[in-house]
Design an enzyme around this catalytic site. Structure first.
Site, PDB file in Angstrom:
ATOM      1  N   GLU A 182       0.241  -1.277   5.874  1.00  0.00           N
ATOM      2  CA  GLU A 182       1.328  -0.773   6.714  1.00  0.00           C
ATOM      3  C   GLU A 182       1.231   0.722   6.940  1.00  0.00           C
ATOM      4  O   GLU A 182       1.513   1.224   8.039  1.00  0.00           O
ATOM      5  CB  GLU A 182       2.677  -1.123   6.077  1.00  0.00           C
ATOM      6  CG  GLU A 182       3.893  -0.844   6.969  1.00  0.00           C
ATOM      7  CD  GLU A 182       4.400   0.597   6.904  1.00  0.00           C
ATOM      8  OE1 GLU A 182       5.131   1.006   7.822  1.00  0.00           O
ATOM      9  OE2 GLU A 182       4.042   1.324   5.945  1.00  0.00           O
ATOM     10  N   ASP A 227       0.816  -1.208   0.000  1.00  0.00           N
ATOM     11  CA  ASP A 227       0.000   0.000   0.000  1.00  0.00           C
ATOM     12  C   ASP A 227       0.853   1.263   0.000  1.00  0.00           C
ATOM     13  O   ASP A 227       2.043   1.238   0.344  1.00  0.00           O
ATOM     14  CB  ASP A 227      -0.949   0.007   1.205  1.00  0.00           C
ATOM     15  CG  ASP A 227      -0.218  -0.017   2.542  1.00  0.00           C
ATOM     16  OD1 ASP A 227       0.824  -0.690   2.644  1.00  0.00           O
ATOM     17  OD2 ASP A 227      -0.682   0.638   3.495  1.00  0.00           O
TER      18      ASP A 227
END
Length: 378
Positions: A142, A81
């Protein structure tokens, strides 16, 4: 492996371009899953099994291990991400200027994804078998604190001897050997509304109470010992001529050592246990969601191994500490020797000037491949 990687540098850059030009913000499940599908197919072509941890809100997480894996002693962590919203890639797609490549997520951490993949390709091409001793976890959240992947990371890390975390190297090429722990809290104040011109004495200002609390919270900071408390976002009230009946603050907390958590949380509770403005009510929500990554004996030993590998291939390795959080904190807190910042060199992450230093791509991929092979024999 050096010549193999140099021969494939352009191919690596094309793969990075493909990943960068796909939006994959933490809340963009479709985009993250598209990234995951591309990487899944690439690993399967190399003989790896890819296990998909399905998610409802966030992108799916991937657990990757060679079909002939033999008691993996190394875990590699990388996230798929980014912090950028959908549409960013179309606005400023991947581009190369001089020896730098630009684009959303190029260094944090799409270049690292390609680096891991090609480190394994280099090992396979040269007949090494270190890739049989690794387990790779690619997570999708994350950048927002790993809310759905922390449990998976900790589960997969159990029993491992080494953790290699693929956040980018610092601008000067340093690896990361310690990080501060992080907590997020929300302070909610409930007051009583009243007209500020007609009957202000009947009101109980939530904003006034919040102002008292902000000062008290900031006084908890002890920068010399690595503690910082920052109220970074506040909101409240309904109009300028109304005594506010509601106010909120978002609080960011950073710590250097795990032993600081208990005392700091006690102080937070103490501050929020009573009101300075009579008649207001206070509630505090949140938690420390990332423990600190401490530079302990195991991490120092792993760093020495990596520095020896660097000397062997002609790359000088320095290390540093940073206040930012990463998944390295989770493996470190489990007692696993952990080094972060093993991705390529770059800078300005999370901004529209994020960049990758292209010459570092082969250098750091070679470093990673050689580290894997060295650690696989320990």
């Amino acid at each position: 492996m050096d010549s193999f990687l140099h021969q494939h540098q352009e191919e690596m850059l094309h793969y990075i371009e493909e990943l960068v030009n796909i939006d994959s913000g933490s809340y963009d499940k479709q985009g993250v899953d598209t990234i995951g599908l591309l990487l899944k197919e690439s690993y399967k072509e190399l003989g790896f099994n890819v296990f998909v941890e399905k998610q409802g809100v966030y992108g799916d997480h991937l657990i990757i291990e060679h079909k002939d894996a033999i008691d993996p002693n190394i875990i590699i962590l990388a996230h798929m991400d980014t912090v950028f919203p959908r549409g960013t890639a179309a606005e400023r797609p991947f581009r190369i200027e001089g020896n730098r490549a630009y684009g959303p997520g190029v260094i944090d951490m799409k270049a690292s994804q390609v680096s891991v993949l090609y480190a394994i390709k280099a090992l396979v091409n040269e007949g090494y078998e270190g890739y049989k001793r690794i387990r790779i976890v690619l997570n999708s959240d994350e950048e927002i604190g790993s809310p759905s992947s922390r449990e998976i990371i900790e589960r997969e890390a159990k029993g491992k001897k080494y953790a290699l975390v693929m956040e980018p190297a610092r601008k000067d090429g340093s690896l990361v050997s310690s990080r501060r722990g992080k907590g997020n809290y929300t302070l909610i104040i409930e007051g009583k509304a009243a007209h500020s011109g007609i009957e202000p004495e009947k009101g109980r200002s939530a904003i006034e109470e919040l102002a008292h609390k902000i000062i008290q919270l900031h006084e908890l900071s002890d920068h010399e010992n690595g503690i910082s408390v920052n109220v970074g976002l506040i909101e409240g009230g309904s109009s300028a001529n109304t005594v506010s009946d509601h106010a909120e603050a978002q609080i960011d907390v950073r710590i250097k050592e795990i032993g600081q958590v208990e005392l700091l949380e006690e102080r937070l509770d103490e501050i929020c246990s009573s009101s300075d403005v009579v008649g207001t009510k206070i509630s505090l929500e949140g938690e420390m969601n990332r423990p600190p990554m401490e530079k302990n004996k195991k991490t120092r030993a792993l760093l020495r191994i990596i520095q020896d590998v660097g000397d062997e291939i002609g790359v000088e390795i320095e290390d540093t500490s940073t206040g930012g959080g990463s998944d390295a904190s989770f493996t470190s807190s489990l007692g696993i020797a952990t080094i972060d910042g093993l991705g390529p060199i770059g800078g300005n992450a999370h901004s529209d000037q994020e960049y990758l230093v292209i010459p570092s791509l082969v250098e750091r991929t070679l470093l990673l491949a050689t580290i894997i092979e060295r650690l696989s024999k320990k």
